[in-house]
Write a protein that holds these residues in place. Structure first.
Motif, short mmCIF file in Angstrom:
data_model
loop_
_atom_site.label_atom_id
_atom_site.label_comp_id
_atom_site.label_asym_id
_atom_site.label_seq_id
_atom_site.Cartn_x
_atom_site.Cartn_y
_atom_site.Cartn_z
N PHE A 351 0.83 -1.20 0.00
CA PHE A 351 0.00 0.00 0.00
C PHE A 351 0.87 1.26 0.00
CE2 PHE A 351 -4.07 -2.12 1.33
CZ PHE A 351 -4.87 -1.49 0.40
N LEU A 352 1.91 1.25 0.83
CA LEU A 352 2.77 2.43 0.93
C LEU A 352 3.58 2.64 -0.34
CD1 LEU A 352 3.95 2.05 4.64
CD2 LEU A 352 2.34 3.72 3.72
N VAL A 353 4.10 1.55 -0.90
CA VAL A 353 4.84 1.66 -2.16
C VAL A 353 3.93 2.18 -3.26
CG1 VAL A 353 5.98 0.33 -3.98
CG2 VAL A 353 6.59 -0.06 -1.60
N SER A 354 2.72 1.62 -3.35
CA SER A 354 1.77 2.05 -4.38
C SER A 354 1.39 3.50 -4.19
CB SER A 354 0.52 1.17 -4.33
OG SER A 354 0.86 -0.20 -4.50
N LEU A 355 1.19 3.91 -2.95
CA LEU A 355 0.83 5.31 -2.68
C LEU A 355 1.97 6.24 -3.11
CD1 LEU A 355 -1.00 7.47 -1.44
CD2 LEU A 355 0.08 6.99 0.79
N TYR A 356 3.19 5.86 -2.79
CA TYR A 356 4.33 6.72 -3.18
C TYR A 356 4.39 6.86 -4.69
CZ TYR A 356 8.96 8.77 -3.38
OH TYR A 356 10.01 9.62 -3.62
N PHE A 357 4.28 5.75 -5.40
CA PHE A 357 4.34 5.80 -6.87
C PHE A 357 3.19 6.63 -7.45
CE2 PHE A 357 7.18 1.90 -7.08
CZ PHE A 357 8.21 2.57 -7.69
N LEU A 358 2.02 6.52 -6.86
CA LEU A 358 0.88 7.29 -7.37
C LEU A 358 1.08 8.79 -7.14
CD1 LEU A 358 -2.03 4.96 -6.26
CD2 LEU A 358 -1.41 5.51 -8.61
N ILE A 359 1.60 9.14 -5.97
CA ILE A 359 1.90 10.55 -5.71
C ILE A 359 2.93 11.05 -6.71
CG2 ILE A 359 2.97 12.13 -4.05
CD1 ILE A 359 1.78 10.34 -1.83
N TRP A 360 3.99 10.27 -6.87
CA TRP A 360 5.06 10.65 -7.80
C TRP A 360 4.54 10.71 -9.24
CZ3 TRP A 360 7.23 7.38 -11.62
CH2 TRP A 360 8.36 7.88 -12.26
N GLY A 361 3.68 9.77 -9.61
CA GLY A 361 3.21 9.69 -10.98
C GLY A 361 2.30 10.84 -11.39
N GLU A 362 1.70 11.50 -10.42
CA GLU A 362 0.77 12.60 -10.74
C GLU A 362 1.32 13.95 -10.28
OE1 GLU A 362 -4.04 13.20 -10.23
OE2 GLU A 362 -3.16 11.18 -10.10
N ALA A 363 2.57 13.96 -9.81
CA ALA A 363 3.12 15.19 -9.22
C ALA A 363 3.58 16.20 -10.25
CB ALA A 363 4.28 14.83 -8.29
N ALA A 364 3.72 15.79 -11.51
CA ALA A 364 4.13 16.72 -12.58
C ALA A 364 5.44 17.42 -12.21
CB ALA A 364 3.00 17.71 -12.88
N ASN A 365 5.47 18.75 -12.26
CA ASN A 365 6.70 19.50 -11.98
C ASN A 365 7.15 19.35 -10.54
OD1 ASN A 365 5.04 20.88 -14.19
ND2 ASN A 365 7.07 21.75 -14.51
N VAL A 366 6.26 18.96 -9.65
CA VAL A 366 6.64 18.76 -8.25
C VAL A 366 7.59 17.57 -8.11
CG1 VAL A 366 5.69 18.44 -5.91
CG2 VAL A 366 4.44 19.79 -7.58
N ARG A 367 7.72 16.76 -9.14
CA ARG A 367 8.69 15.66 -9.10
C ARG A 367 10.12 16.18 -8.92
NH1 ARG A 367 4.99 12.93 -12.53
NH2 ARG A 367 5.73 13.96 -14.43
N PHE A 368 10.36 17.43 -9.32
CA PHE A 368 11.67 18.01 -9.11
C PHE A 368 11.92 18.37 -7.65
CE2 PHE A 368 11.23 19.15 -13.71
CZ PHE A 368 12.33 18.45 -14.16
N LEU A 369 10.91 18.21 -6.80
CA LEU A 369 11.03 18.51 -5.37
C LEU A 369 10.88 17.21 -4.58
CD1 LEU A 369 8.54 21.54 -5.28
CD2 LEU A 369 10.87 21.50 -6.17
N PRO A 370 11.92 16.39 -4.53
CA PRO A 370 11.75 15.05 -3.93
C PRO A 370 11.36 15.08 -2.46
CG PRO A 370 14.08 15.55 -4.34
CD PRO A 370 13.28 16.61 -5.02
N GLU A 371 11.88 16.07 -1.72
CA GLU A 371 11.53 16.12 -0.30
C GLU A 371 10.11 16.69 -0.10
OE1 GLU A 371 14.81 14.59 -0.70
OE2 GLU A 371 15.08 16.71 -1.17
#
Length: 1930
Positions: A351-371
């Motif tokens: 669940f946690l891995v899937s949640l992280y990937f989903l957040i990352w997958g929809e974060a768009a430009n926010v992906r450049f802000l890993p923290e």
């Protein structure tokens, strides 16, 4: 009438399908899809109109009535969806569709159509269609296979191929959808009831093959598929089962839409709770499934019926994905969302891995802000944790918006994006200062502090982090968030701040060496006390660094952490106090020494203080920098220790733990100690010590006579004289450490390369000699253990020879595939392919069969030995065996003849064959062969047998069968009566059985034509072995084929990790960003001519003139049409491959495929996307072959190991296995826009998709819609497409973005939007100008294993890969660039990775640890301008985040480079500008601060330090010459030299000159020379280096020196770094003089003329002991620099000295110079516009001040020359200088009189009168002054020089303060003066060019110089460069 309707219908369809077709007659490239190809995007998204129309196209030939029904339904759907036709292209589509429907109705020719019966008619057709295509049988087989979990490659014997099956079910689905609509209007008791029952049945049963119809990327998760075997792999089934929804999970609401054809899973719950987009869910569901499946496959394939994923695999994925989050929590001292790892089960982990990937997958430009993503995940995971503990699922409060809608994008990402976008808008398109706006790093570093939790959750809109910036604010206020922890102020001071330890070390060492030198090398107490002065120097320089910390943090104080500011303040006051105290005490020590007292209190205090301070520094250095102490310092929690550690080293989230293991540390420390020993020895003995005596004497000389009015030196110990002497030495001292680094890196790199076995095989001759060892090496290195266990069918080998055959059998399929790929690329011919191919070695022949190119001609050499043999059999065999391949050839020939004859004959013939070979074998065993056979007759026997094999290799016909029987009988006659001894001959002649058959005519009357493929292959091979008599020394002929085979075979003996089976290898993805570069050359582009009349076709014509008439005339090309330097044989091979060598014109005109083949052939030789895609797809091909031969089968079917390797491309299991491990995504950013505009690039990309089923294209789709206020609102989507079964784009995922993704630099933003579609654990970044090779792709498994190898303290996170520059043979410039690049990417990076441990990511094709990098900000940085060199920041980021970057040279990837001087200069300018921006960056600062001292030095001199040293090289020339000019003007050089004979010091002069020559190209070429020696051999290396020198490579490298210096310096001073498009075309064309002048005027020409002016001044007024010889030796390198910078653009310009071109260039330049600028006029057309553009970089007050200071140097010329005139004599009054300004003003006024242009006609006469009087007065005044004063003609020239320099200074100052002069009304005058200067500079440069152009041989010599490589390969460059059709036709 019907014909008319048919024509009209075709016309409409063609019109609607235009976007799928290519312009200029290229419609053959992509299958026309009729109406389906014209459906607008707005209609496709929510309906299946596209599929319905495609079905109508498919059904049309079968039943036009049904096609009409489908078209009408499609029209109804379009009308319902968009009734007003508002969407783009909807109106045109509906109009065309209605026209087609009307035509279908008209075809009925008056027959009435009853639409009430449409449902019945469609139902009947549906039933009939199912019966014809056996749909029910397929579905029954589907259910059986799904229940059994096995996969059948042939669909249970139904024999349907996947493509056909897909098409059938695609059509069925469309029929069902239309039937469902029609059933609503049909009678409920009639056909309507049947349709509804069918629909209910389908919902229950349609679960398998329908999966192929639903779009999917790799794994069909939405519905199972039977045509794709991937879903049957146990690890995939286990992964799908692992994420399945369980009963203990919270219940979903009853109205939640349950997927019809798959089970609920965790992602459905996450979608419901957080409102993630559906396509994001689909994308990350597949990502997680593949990640889990691959993690499991490494642990072991599940064997149980219901496969499960091991807990270990899930935990491994969990820890890797969330590693950065765990470190973030630890850094901020926050507890992670789980209590203990052991306390959470695998479901929670997933669940946690899937949640992280989903957040990352929809974060768009926010992906450049890993923290920031860590912060979001932290809070959302807590929400998820609470929901999972409930019984019923609910929406997460943070994602609930207005109207109770749930959307992660709108509620979480959108607010952050809005702030990012507004902040990015403040950068003024990159022109604003970096310090005035927040970039991605500033936003991300907000989350490095516990203060980030003040954002709370859900995030407060009022938070400073989310506050929208106000554009009007110039500086940050308390209401606005400023910079975070670093401010990128534009200043050179960053170099000192970032690397202050190095500067302090160099200064202190220079000070110490100078003190020792001035004390005559004596180390006594006085010297020691003087040496202690380094203490105050060190303290003061440390204090300067503290001051810079305080100063350069301005702009971040309002938002920086309090602790960070406290640290700055403490360090500032500590630095101030310590520096003052140490300086004060040391002054007292000096006073004690001067007083000569025995009291030494201060001396002792000083020693104590310095000792304690040094001891504390050393202790902290040991604890924080040395590896073996670092762990101790990390564990210490003592507050006192932590405080001083905090003061000593700033603490960031990144940059912690940057230490290496002890042995690695010792290696790079020793490396630098060697450099220091060399540098300081050289500095002491050859730089500092020779100047000691001159300095002492000059300082103590009595008052000297100055030639000018001196202000400083006269009464101040001649201080400026000493500065002018010492300044060049100091400059050289600063930069020469880079020379020593270069020399040592060349030596170390060469030794390491030799140890790594590079260059062992460097010729095709070596390949032949060592070929026997290749199979064993290949099997050992590149085959997995699983493949090695596969038995070779029909054999069991035990002895060494059998082992060799086993190795050969395993090696041959791979070798043959490599040879096949070379043939497909046209590097070898069919004949060469036959000779290079290797038999399978799996047959019954009991010996190893080698490729024929090793064996040909060996038979005839052996025959010659046999004929000449007068010894015994053993001696003959001994001589034959000296050549092992001759022995192999003889043996194979003998055994093959035996086997072939046995297969041909039967009966009495078979008895004869048995008897012959039995007798020969018996003779050989007894050693009496020479007695049994007449060896002189062997040639006759072989001639008869070669005639037989010549027949057998053809297809059987009765005539050939008779001929073969006759040939066998003739062979019988020759063998029996010529070859055998007389005894045997008699025995055979009297053999009754044989004699009877011979007499009856039965002997050999019928033969069995070979049917066995093995026999046929042996016959063909033996035929070639017997008939080819030429040597194989030139096989293959093509140089590129040779190079590739040499490198590949050499790499087999290099160290590499063992290969894992494909099922266990690390999965990876290849990722290519693309914008709008060339995809595929079109036919029109091949014909298109440039201004010289040169086209690509024309170039190829000149390379291959023989084949032009037949091929190209038929294509419609004229004879003046082709560009690249390929071998002549490539063209012949191409024509042979397409079967067009002897084809006539008419046939070629009829064939449309030839044009497409030609386009691909040319594109594969350019820098195109097509070439890149082909190369990267070799990974898939190699893995499919490897997987196929490893024989992993699924369920039913024949074991693959028993199959021929030739079938691997058709194996579904192999394809599915490779899909698990390899994906290729090309991010074509504007592909959607290109499709809308119908650009040719869009159709070409679609063609690539069609030809490569594994290729995926990601792009940004923009939709416009009307907003609530009536304005147009743009929506942005990130889409992924592939080609469907019809060749059309099929949308797989469409993820909505919060806005325009391009907020920063284009390329990294392009990568970022598409990286969510990548898969695997590794990603290889590939540029679209790269290539790959099949043989290299076979080593990818080995390379990926490096991630698990031992490469230091940390596992690798980036694997560096070697590059081969394939553009090196286009011209001499391309060769220089290629060698330079190759030197860096091989030897240079080899040393950087080991032992220095500072290799970064310098671009592609490095392989990234995908999970590591996507969880840490991605594979590049994207902030505007500061990250212009985006690639290297990935290396910085990886290193700072405790990554490890390695380099590997056993595998290579091709890369194209720029080939023209202007292209190269633009590229160098981009890189130099990028390095200038790096100087300002926080990444460089942190690495410079946090690396240990020696690793920091390595980093500095291989990044920004390289460019600084390059700039220092040029500045040293300036410093030296300005110093000499000062001595010459002041008259001191002659005065001092005559008194002391010191300035002629030979050591001093020799050092200066040697340094310049060194930098200009001698020592810097050492790595290149070492690379040549290592990989080419010593002789070839010497030859190559001499050739480069003869082609003026030193001129090129000197010119590049100026390019780097200019752009690096300008970027740091003023900014302006930008991406510079260089172009990657074929044709090397002539560049106009004006174009070169515009590009190089300010970067090279002005600076070169300034140096020339200094040299002229020096020769005119300077004094050199030894006269002209000394002057030449001292200034030779400077003159070389001047000539290189002025004339290199014309020396390396094709046709640069052709008279006609020169005349045209002059006219063009004059027109450009005199053309008035204006609004919209570009700099390419007008000098005025260009001049304005050249000033655009001066924007800030700081930049203006710096430019003003730099411009003041030009006033030195006038000041010095005035006092050197004969007119002034020895007068040194300052008034003389003032009078010179009066003269200058007068000249300016006269100039204005002559250039004044009045528009008033009545003033013209007066004006002309005044101009005439002024001219006469000026001439008269000059004559009178010359006659009545001491003014001489040389004085006039000297005055001109003085005023020219002063005038340029005035222009520079005027440009700097442009606004002031414009307000004073002087700007127009300044502009005219500037135009005059540019005209003068242009004439100075143009005059020598024009003079040389008079001589025709100069142009010929230049062509030879530029294109030596091309000439050596027979290219007719002279005709190409002529570029006019008249010459060609003549």
């Amino acid at each position: 009438m019907a014909k008319v309707y048919d024509n009209w219908k075709r016309l409409v369809r063609a019109t609607l399908g235009r976007e799928q077709l290519r312009v200029s007659g290229q419609s053959h490239e992509r299958k026309a899809s009729g109406l389906a190809g014209a459906v607008p995007d707005s209609l496709q998204r929510t309906t299946n109109i596209n599929a319905i129309l495609q079905a109508a196209d498919e059904i049309q030939p079968e039943d036009a009535h049904v096609a009409r029904i489908l078209c009408e339904q499609a029209y109804s759907m379009a009308q319902n969806l968009d009734p007003n036709s508002d969407g783009r292209g909807v109106l045109q589509f509906k109009t065309g569709l209605m026209s087609v429907i009307k035509q279908k109705l008209a075809k009925k020719e008056g027959e009435r159509i009853d639409r009430n019966r449409d449902a019945q008619y469609l139902w009947d057709f549906y039933q009939r269609y199912k019966r014809v295509h056996r749909v029910d049988e397929i579905m029954r087989e589907e259910r059986r296979m799904l229940e059994s979990g096995t996969f059948s490659a042939d669909m249970g014997g139904l024999g349907l191929r996947s493509q056909e099956t897909r098409k059938v079910f695609t059509t069925l689905r469309a029929l069902v959808e239309v039937m469902e609509v029609l059933s609503k209007e049909a009678a409920p008791d009639g056909v309507g009831r049947y349709i509804k029952e069918e629909l209910k049945r389908l919902k229950k049963t349609d679960q398998g093959l329908s999966g192929d119809l639903m779009p999917y990327n790799i794994v069909p998760l939405e519905a199972p598929s039977l045509t794709n075997a991937i879903g049957f792999y146990p690890e995939v089934r286990g992964a799908i089962s692992a994420i399945r929804y369980h009963e203990q999970f919270p219940r979903l609401p009853a109205d939640f839409e349950v997927p019809a054809q798959r089970n609920l899973d965790m992602f459905d719950l996450l979608e419901f709770v957080f409102g993630f987009q559906k396509d994001n869910i689909k994308n990350q569901r597949e990502n997680v499934v593949l990640t889990l499946a691959n993690a499991q496959s490494r642990l072991g394939i599940p064997v149980e019926a219901d496969p499960k994923i091991d807990e270990i695999a899930i935990t491994e994925v969990f820890l890797k994905v969330l590693d950065n989050y765990i470190k973030w929590c630890k850094y901020l001292r926050r507890r992670v969302v789980w209590n203990r790892l052991q306390a959470i089960n695998k479901d929670r982990k997933l669940f946690l891995v899937s949640l992280y990937f989903l957040i990352w997958g929809e974060a768009a430009n926010v992906r450049f802000l890993p923290e920031c993503i860590c912060y979001i995940f932290h809070n959302m995971a807590r929400e998820l944790d609470a929901i999972l503990d409930r019984g019923e699922a609910g929406h997460a409060p943070s994602c609930v918006g207005e109207n109770n809608t749930v959307s992660f994008l709108n509620q979480i990402i959108q607010p952050i994006y809005n702030t990012l976008a507004k902040e990015a808008g403040r950068n003024n398109n990159g022109k604003a200062a970096h310090s005035s706006w927040r970039n991605y790093d500033d936003f991300n570093e907000y989350f490095w502090s516990p203060a980030c939790f003040e954002l709370s959750w859900p995030m407060k809109d009022t938070s400073p982090f989310l506050r929208i910036p106000k554009p009007a604010k110039r500086f940050f206020s308390k209401h606005q968030t400023g910079k975070s922890t670093f401010v990128e102020h534009r200043t050179f001071l960053h170099l000192y701040r970032s690397f202050h330890r190095m500067w302090i070390f160099l200064v202190v060492m220079f000070q110490g060496l100078t003190i020792i030198a001035f004390n005559d090398g004596k180390l006594n107490l006085d010297t020691f006390k003087t040496l202690l002065s380094i203490g105050p120097t060190y303290a003061i320089m440390k204090f300067v660094e503290c001051c810079l910390d305080v100063l350069l943090m301005f702009g971040a104080y309002s938002t920086a952490r309090g602790m960070a500011i406290s640290r700055l303040v403490i360090r500032f006051f500590w630095g101030a106090l310590s520096s003052v105290f140490i300086t004060y005490v040391y002054v007292k020590v000096l006073q004690e020494r001067n007083d000569n007292t025995s009291n030494s209190v201060y001396f002792r205090i000083y020693l104590l203080v310095v000792g304690v301070y040094a001891g504390v520094r050393i202790v902290f250095a040991l604890l924080l920098k040395l590896p073996f102490c670092h762990s101790l310092s990390e564990k210490s929690d003592q507050p006192f220790f932590q405080f001083f550690k905090w003061i000593y080293e700033e603490r960031y989230f990144v940059g912690r733990g940057l230490y290496e293991r002890p042995m690695d540390y010792i290696r790079y420390v020793l490396y630098w100690l060697v450099i220091f020993a060399c540098k300081f020895t050289f500095a002491y003995f050859l730089q500092i010590k020779p100047l000691v005596d001159p300095t002492n004497i000059i300082e103590n000389l009595p008052s000297l006579q100055y030639s000018w009015h001196d202000f400083v030196s006269k009464n101040n110990n001649n201080v400026l004289t000493l500065v002018s002497i010492w300044a060049p030495i100091v400059a050289i001292y600063i930069m020469d450490i880079h020379i020593w680094y270069t020399l040592l890196s060349a030596i170390v790199g060469g030794v390491m390369g030799a140890r790594g076995r590079l260059g062992e095989i460097r010729s095709i001759e070596m390949v032949r000699k060592r070929f026997e060892s290749f199979p064993k090496a290949f099997v050992k290195q590149l085959l997995s253990v699983q493949a090695n266990r596969i038995p070779i069918i029909g054999h069991s080998y035990q002895d060494s020879e059998d082992n060799d055959k086993t190795y050969a059998a395993k090696f041959s399929p791979f070798w043959n595939e490599i040879i096949k790929s070379l043939r497909e690329e046209d590097y070898i011919s069919n004949r060469e392919m036959d000779l290079l191919s290797m038999p399978s070695n799996t047959g019954s022949l009991g010996l190893v069969q080698w490729p024929l190119f090793l064996l040909i001609s060996k038979i005839y050499l052996a025959i010659d030995l046999a004929i000449d043999c007068k010894d015994a059999q053993a001696d003959l065999w001994s001589r034959i065996s000296r050549d092992e391949y001759m022995a192999y050839a003889v043996q194979e020939c003998y055994y093959s003849i035996e086997k072939i004859l046995h297969s041909l004959v039967d009966g009495e013939g078979k008895l004869w064959v048995d008897r012959i070979f039995r007798e020969i074998n018996h003779s050989m065993s007894e050693g009496s062969l020479v007695m049994t056979l007449n060896l002189k007759k062997i040639p006759l026997v072989l001639s008869r047998f070669s005639a037989l094999t010549g027949l057998l290799i053809m297809n059987e016909t009765p005539e050939l069968a008779k001929g073969a029987a006759k040939a066998v009988y003739e062979l019988y006659e020759v063998v029996t009566h010529e070859l055998l001894s007389s005894d045997l001959r008699e025995q055979l002649d009297t053999w009754n059985i044989l004699a009877r058959a011979r007499n009856e005519g039965r002997l050999f009357s019928n033969i069995g034509w070979p049917r066995d493929p093995e026999i046929k292959e042996q016959a063909k091979r033996l035929h070639l072995l017997l008939i080819v008599k030429d040597s194989a020394a030139d096989i293959p002929k093509n140089l590129e084929a040779r190079r590739r085979l040499e490198f590949f075979t050499n790499s087999l003996f290099m160290h590499m990790p063992p290969a894992k089976p494909v099922s266990e290898m690390m999965p990876f993805c290849v990722f290519t960003p693309y914008y709008s570069e060339t995809v595929l050359y079109s036919s029109s582009e091949l014909r298109q001519e440039n201004e010289d009349g040169i086209s690509t076709i024309f170039y190829l014509q000149k390379i291959f003139p023989v084949f032009f008439p037949k091929f190209f005339r038929s294509r419609g090309f004229s004879r003046n049409h082709l560009s690249t330097p390929w071998d002549r044989d490539e063209w012949e091979n191409f024509l042979e491959r397409i079967g067009r060598v002897n084809t006539g014109d008419a046939e070629l005109q009829e064939s449309s495929t030839d044009a497409l083949e030609l386009r691909f052939w040319v594109s594969y030789r350019g820098q195109t996307l097509a070439r890149t895609v082909r190369g990267m797809m070799y990974y898939r091909r190699a893995l499919m072959l490897q997987s196929y031969l490893e024989s992993r089968s699924l369920g039913e079917g024949i074991p693959q190991a028993s199959l021929s390797p030739q079938g691997f491309e058709l194996s579904r299991e192999a394809r599915a296995q490779v899909d698990l491990k390899f994906t290729y995504v090309v991010s074509c950013q504007i592909y959607g826009q290109q499709k809308q505009r119908k650009d040719k690039e869009a159709a070409d990309i679609a063609l690539l998709l069609q030809r490569n089923e594994a290729l995926r294209v990601a792009f940004i789709h923009v939709e416009e819609s009307a907003g609530s206020d009536g304005s147009m609102v743009k929506s942005f989507y990130s889409k992924l497409v592939k080609a469907d079964i019809h060749g059309k784009d099929q949308e797989i995922y469409s993820i909505k973005l919060p806005g325009d993704p391009k907020l920063g630099e284009g390329k990294p933003e392009n990568q970022n939007h598409a990286i969510v579609f990548t898969r695997g654990e590794a990603v290889q970044t590939i540029d679209m100008n790269q290539d790959n090779y099949l043989e290299e792709a076979m080593k990818m498994r080995n390379l990926l294993e490096e991630f698990r190898g031992n490469h230091g303290l940390r596992p690798p996170t980036i694997l560096g890969v070697r590059e081969h520059v394939f553009t090196g043979s286009v011209s001499s410039l391309a060769w220089f660039m290629s060698n330079q690049e190759t030197s860096f990417v091989t030897l240079g990076q080899r040393v950087l990775a080991y032992p220095l441990k500072v290799r970064m990511h310098y671009g592609h094709p490095d392989v990234f640890d995908r999970i590591f990098h996507i969880s840490r900000g991605g594979i590049s940085k994207a902030s505007r301008v500061i990250n212009i060199s985006e690639d290297i920041y990935a290396g910085f980021n990886s290193t700072l985040r405790q990554g490890n970057i390695t380099h590997h040279e056993y595998i290579q990837v091709g890369k194209g480079r720029d080939v023209g001087l202007n292209q190269i200069a633009l590229f160098e300018g981009k890189v130099a500008g990028g390095n200038g921006e790096q100087v300002l960056s926080r990444d460089v600062y942190r690495i410079g601060q946090l690396f240990d001292f020696f690793r920091m030095l390595s980093f500095y001199f291989t990044t920004v330090g390289y460019y600084l040293c390059t700039m220092m090289t040029v500045l040293t020339v300036y410093v030296f010459l300005y110093g000499r000019a000062y001595l010459a003007f002041s008259g001191l050089d002659q005065g001092i030299s005559r008194r002391s004979m010191l300035l002629g010091n030979t050591a001093f002069n020799a050092v200066l000159n040697a340094q310049f020559l060194v930098q200009i190209g001698v020592f810097t070429a050492v790595p290149m020379i070492m690379g040549f020696i290592l990989e080419l051999g010593l002789l070839k290396a010497i030859f190559s280096f001499i050739t480069m020198q003869l082609q003026l490579c030193s001129v090129f490298f000197t010119f590049s020196l100026g390019t780097r210096t200019h752009y690096f310096g300008r970027t740091i001073l003023h900014g302006g770094a930008k991406y510079r498009a260089t172009g990657r075309g074929f044709v090397v064309q002539h560049i106009k003089f004006a174009d070169n002048y515009r590009l190089y005027s300010r970067s090279h020409f002005v600076k070169a003329l300034e140096v020339a002016l200094l040299l002229i001044v020096y020769i005119a007024y300077g004094y050199t002991q030894g006269g002209a010889v000394s002057y030449i030796l001292l200034t030779l390198s400077s003159w070389f620099l001047v000539i290189s910078w002025l004339f290199a653009p014309y020396i390396f310009n094709p046709s640069g000295f052709e008279w006609q071109k020169t005349v045209e260039d002059f006219d063009d330049w004059i027109n450009w110079l005199l053309y008035k600028g204006g609004v919209g006029v570009k700099g390419d057309n007008s000098w005025e516009s260009w001049w304005d553009e050249e000033q655009a970089h001066i924007q800030t007050i700081r930049g203006r001040i710096l430019e003003t200071i730099l411009s003041l140097r030009f006033f030195l010329f006038q000041y010095g020359i005035v006092y050197k005139l004969h007119l002034t004599g020895k007068n040194t009054s300052f008034s003389l200088y003032g009078f010179s300004w009066v003269v200058l003003v007068g000249l300016v006024m006269i100039f204005k009189i002559f250039t004044f242009n009045s528009k008033k006609s009545n003033f013209q006469l007066v004006l002309r009168f005044i101009q005439g009087v002024a001219a006469l007065s000026l001439i008269a005044a000059l004559c009178l002054v010359v006659i009545f004063t001491d003014l001489s003609v040389p004085d006039l020239f000297a005055s001109c020089l003085a005023f020219v320099a002063t005038g340029w200074a005035i222009i520079c100052l005027a440009v700097t303060w442009k606004g002031v002069l414009r307000s004073l009304g002087l700007w127009d005058s300044v502009r005219e003066f500037a135009r005059m200067y540019d005209a003068g500079m242009g004439m100075i440069i143009f005059a020598p060019i024009a003079m040389l152009s008079w001589f025709p041989f100069i142009s010929t010599f230049q062509s030879r110089l530029l294109f030596n490589q091309a000439f050596s390969r027979g290219l007719e460059i002279s005709l190409i460069l002529a570029g006019n059709k008249a010459n060609v036709q003549a």
